[in-house]
Design a protein around this motif. Structure first.
Motif, mmCIF file in Angstrom:
data_model
loop_
_atom_site.group_PDB
_atom_site.id
_atom_site.type_symbol
_atom_site.label_atom_id
_atom_site.label_comp_id
_atom_site.label_asym_id
_atom_site.label_seq_id
_atom_site.Cartn_x
_atom_site.Cartn_y
_atom_site.Cartn_z
ATOM 1 N N SER A 67 -66.126 -73.220 0.333
ATOM 2 C CA SER A 67 -67.119 -72.344 -0.271
ATOM 3 C C SER A 67 -66.480 -71.298 -1.170
ATOM 4 N N ALA A 68 -67.339 -70.664 -1.959
ATOM 5 C CA ALA A 68 -66.873 -69.671 -2.911
ATOM 6 C C ALA A 68 -66.547 -68.376 -2.185
ATOM 7 N N LEU A 69 -65.509 -67.680 -2.646
ATOM 8 C CA LEU A 69 -65.185 -66.368 -2.090
ATOM 9 C C LEU A 69 -66.288 -65.379 -2.482
ATOM 10 N N ASP A 70 -66.509 -64.400 -1.629
ATOM 11 C CA ASP A 70 -67.574 -63.431 -1.899
ATOM 12 C C ASP A 70 -67.302 -62.629 -3.160
#
Lengths: 687, 243
Positions: B52-55
């Motif tokens: 998933s994408a980093l925040d």
């Protein structure tokens, strides 16, 4: 030499006599026979197995690794689950924790999960083609198998096939399921859990039957054009309507609106107090009433501050009519019987102050470009057609428009939708996960005529929604029922009588959970009667003070009368009693000063309770649990005693650890805490 | 014979072009300026679920020899293991900074990504940035930690969560404090979580969670500590020859 001559001479050479013919045929046969072992030798998986043996050769535990290695085609076969997985043929080291340093696939060990490989196989979670023995066929979408490996970010979807409850280890799946309910997805799309329960919305779209009394046609048109321009946090999606469409829909909504039963009192609406002093007072009242526990507002720095149970109020002054606002603040139920907003019992002055404050929260830019001429009957008629076409009644109650059935495609099995039945937009990779993601991000990229509106979602929310949808598979329906962990059945608890009316009036369930029904913003009250002393409860209901110093969402003051507080307290003390223990367990009158002193030692020493709680405000700093300066006046001795032994059994999910104290310690600490009833609150002392 | 040669040349060309297909990509903007050094502005040591994408985006800044920012310098990002950058290259803005969104690969663990820029003589300056992908166990650990641990173990407060760290006498270790936590064995960590600080002769301010958390939850917490550790945690594995 001509060609036929050459052929003839070659034939003569190879098959001229029986010896040559025998030799030639033997040679051909040998080559043909060699094809089979050669094909076998060059098989893809065999190469990986050889690579693995080279990899473990020379490691310290090579002997035990090679002893556990099994060559040849491997298969996990579980007919009852429909599992035929040959993944372990190449993924040879899934169970070898000592290879944690290996970074190359297919030789990495499997990370720790709660299930055993041999119980479920691989494909139930990872998808792909389990029976395949080539990399391409097993992992990718091919002509003979369209379901590729599920990308890691959606992996929690697979947990959701059996786990219909909330698993702590699957935050993304939980977030996705919450979002399906919160963003109204389930109001247009039917989505059933594998156990047959239909998902329901958790949002509260307002009814529009009396909308003309609440706001103006201009506001409706501007809002329809772009809800997020009014409130960035609005969950209403953008239907990408043209100007004439917003003009006609707003015309229809105003035309269908009927006057509602206004507040019974005939008193005129309090005048909005707009002078600086009143504005300041209104601002304070907004804060003191803890409106921000539910409503958010942008502060001067542009940050959104507050809860999301109610609508954002940053530009509320540009929206609502003051007469309506006065009625709403007096008693929200008269306008919307299903609202989550409590009845505050404000007096006329307070209503006026709040109206003044909220009216000041206006934004002239928002309505600046919306000028509407009087609506024609044709426009109203067209507006109604649009409202029906766009499915507005899926969420909102509208006069003369019924809630449509099966408005949008059912998504119960969307996680198994065959790719051949999907029309991909250009540029979207041909996998189901990519399709679902793209569809949520930009529904209209699949065709301008589609009805699905444009949502404003963060990338994480899109992934979460896709995860929840990918859990809706055919497999989830066909797996043995014994594997299914059912979700919690909804509770329809509705307390009866006078107290029930009060609980309904103050909308306690918006924040508190009782008997499985209600929100989770505030503490559960199912056993509240066993927990608190009646006198404290009455005074708290009349004037809630904050128990937890660091709490941000706080209980508002509902201005209840003495009689109301007494009725509620009686009901809570009688009905919300836990069967887990008897109030007579401990007789607090028998505590001796020595008990108290011993309890104090335990409190500060052995159990170090002061790290989270405050008993002595001059010394203790603990900021997590409730302040205990007057806990003896608040909680019963028996509750404290049992709480110290097993807090989770009394209030599941509480932050207080289960101390499992022995009886002597628990009794002593209870004695110390029960003694903390000094320093009564000022209000209580005055009355 | 000639044909065979021709054939193999064609094949070699085809293979070369096939191999270089990846590198060609869209035409990139030529750098307008060159810097001498690359510094990290923000976005390292983030933890996100696998794949998933980093925040938060990763932001780097290009400086010249004097340490002043350089606008228009070309920055490239690269990373192994399926890391995706959006975008993976570009010119620094007027503040000398370049921002990219990072999605981690599908396997849990530490991801080391590299940002690079070239100076005027073509010499590369690069920095390495570590990001952490959390697998199932670490994700569960993070959920447990968010409920029971961070209020004391994280000294940072957020608008929604006030830290209790400074109210304690013993300073609770940050979960990223590898220098301390890496030296503790799994058994010691399990003991301190399950039986409280007093069990290891440490502060009783750390309560026992053995009756609150299940064993898998405690294991998951330890998994999280190991994943977040800085410097990275190296398990005491088997020593072997051959490397």
């Amino acid at each position: 030499m001509s060609l036929p001559k050459r052929v003839r001479s070659a034939w003569q050479y190879l098959f001229g006599n029986s010896a040559s013919a025998f030799g030639t045929l033997s040679g051909v046969l040998l080559i043909l026979l060699a094809v089979v072992p050669a094909k076998d030798y060059f098989r893809e998986w065999l190469g990986y197995q050889k690579q693995y043996l080279r990899l473990i050769h020379g490691r310290g535990d090579a002997t035990s690794l090679s002893r556990r290695f099994q060559g040849g085609l491997q298969q996990i076969w579980m007919p009852e689950l429909g599992v035929v997985d040959r993944c372990t043929t190449c993924h040879t080291a899934l169970k070898e924790a000592s290879l944690a340093d290996v970074k190359t696939q297919p030789f990495r060990p499997h990370p720790a999960i709660p299930h055993k490989l041999t119980e479920f196989g691989c494909v139930i979670c990872h998808r792909g083609q389990g029976a395949a023995t080539t990399v391409e066929e097993a992992h990718n979408s091919t002509k003979s198998w369209e379901e590729p490996i599920l990308p890691a970010r959606y992996l929690e979807a697979s947990c959701g096939q059996c786990h219909l409850d909330r698993l702590m280890g699957t935050p993304r799946l939980n977030q996705g399921r919450d979002a399906l309910a919160q963003y109204g997805c389930v109001r247009c799309h039917t989505i059933k859990s594998p156990d047959g329960v239909t998902m329901t919305g958790s949002d509260a779209p307002p009814p529009l039957q009396h909308i003309a009394d609440k706001t103006t046609r201009e506001w409706i048109a501007a809002w329809l054009k772009n809800p997020q321009a009014y409130a960035g946090s609005a969950t209403m999606p953008n239907f990408q309507l043209a100007d004439d469409e917003t003009r006609d829909i707003s015309a229809f909504l105003i035309a269908q609106s009927t006057p509602y039963q206004t507040h019974k009192g005939t008193e005129p609406a309090p005048a909005a107090s707009q002078d600086t002093a009143a504005l300041q007072e209104g601002t304070s009242l907004y804060g003191e009433s803890f409106c921000s526990s539910c409503h958010a507002m942008q502060n001067t720095a542009g940050m959104l501050v507050g809860g999301n149970l109610g609508p954002e109020l940053t530009r509320a002054g540009s929206k609502v009519k003051t007469e309506w606002l006065a009625d709403w603040l007096r008693d929200p139920k008269t306008y919307d019987p299903d609202t989550r907003m409590p009845h505050y019992r404000l007096d006329a002055k307070e209503v006026g102050l709040l109206i003044g404050f909220l009216s000041s929260k206006s934004d002239s830019d928002f309505l600046g470009n919306t000028q509407l001429a009087a609506a024609t009957p044709a426009q109203v008629e067209h507006g109604k057609t649009l409202v029906i076409e766009r499915g507005c009644a899926n969420c909102h109650a509208i006069n003369g428009v019924k809630k449509p059935d099966n408005f949008a495609p059912e998504l119960t099995l969307v996680g198994s939708r065959p790719l051949e039945r999907i029309l991909f937009a250009p540029g979207v990779p041909h996998t189901l996960a990519d399709y679902i993601g793209a569809k949520i991000r930009q529904p209209r990229s699949f065709g301008n005529a589609l009805k699905m509106p444009q949502y404003t979602l963060a990338p994480q929310q899109v992934d979460a929604l896709a995860t929840a949808l990918l859990a809706q598979t055919q497999l989830a329906q066909t797996l043995p029922v014994s594997l299914r962990i059912p979700g919690r059945a909804p509770s329809h608890y509705r307390p009866a009588g006078k107290a029930g009316q009060l609980i309904d009036d103050m909308r306690c369930f918006s924040c508190h959970k009782i008997d499985g029904r209600g929100g989770d913003m505030a503490p559960e009250l199912t056993w509240e009667g066993s927990s608190v002393e009646r006198a404290w409860l009455v005074s708290f209901l009349k004037n809630p003070n904050t128990l937890r110093p660091s709490l941000i969402r706080r209980m508002p003051k509902f201005n209840v009368t003495d009689a109301e507080a007494s009725t509620l307290a009686d009901y809570i003390m009688t009905v919300y009693q836990t069967p887990a223990f008897d109030q007579e367990t401990l007789d607090s009158s028998r505590f001796t000063p020595a008990d108290v002193e011993h309890g104090k030692e335990l409190f500060y020493g052995k159990y170090a309770c002061q790290s989270c709680h405050i008993v002595d405000p001059n010394k203790d700093k603990g900021y997590i649990g409730p302040t205990l300066t007057q806990v003896g006046a608040r909680l019963t001795a028996s509750w404290i005693f049992h709480w110290l032994k097993n807090s989770q059994s009394l209030r599941p999910g509480t932050q207080e650890p289960v101390w499992n104290m022995n009886d002597e310690d628990a009794r002593a600490v209870t004695a110390f805490l029960v003694a903390q009833k000094n320093a009564p609150r000022k209000e209580a002392a005055q009355k | 014979m000639n044909r065979a040669w021709l054939g193999s040349i064609v094949l070699a060309l085809a293979m070369t072009s096939a191999c270089s297909r990846h590198a060609a990509g869209p035409a990139e903007a030529p750098p307008k300026a060159f810097g001498a050094a690359l510094v990290l502005v923000s976005g390292d040591k983030q933890a996100a679920g696998v794949g998933s994408a980093l925040d938060q985006p990763v932001v780097v800044q290009v400086n010249d020899e004097k340490g002043t920012t350089v606008a228009g310098a070309l920055v490239r990002f690269a990373g192994a293991g399926g890391v995706i950058f959006d975008p993976d290259r570009g010119l620094t803005g007027s503040d000398g900074q370049f921002t990219t969104n990072v999605s981690l690969g599908g396997v849990h663990g530490l991801y080391r990504i590299v940002a690079a820029t070239k100076n005027s003589s073509g010499k590369a300056a690069e920095i390495r940035i570590d990001e952490i992908a959390l697998g199932y166990q670490e994700t569960l650990g993070k959920q447990v930690s968010d409920i029971h641990c961070v209020r004391c173990h994280d000294s940072e407060s957020t608008p929604e969560r006030v830290s209790n760290h400074d109210n304690l006498i013993a300073q609770a270790h940050s979960f990223t404090d590898g220098a301390i936590l890496n030296a503790m064995s799994d058994a010691d960590l399990a003991a301190i979580i399950g039986h409280g600080g007093a069990a290891l002769g440490k502060s009783a301010e750390m309560p026992p969670y053995g009756n609150t958390l299940t064993k898998p939850e405690i294991d998951a917490l330890i998994g999280l500590l190991r994943a977040l550790a800085d410097p990275p945690y190296r398990p005491q594995g088997i020593f072997y020859a051959g490397r």
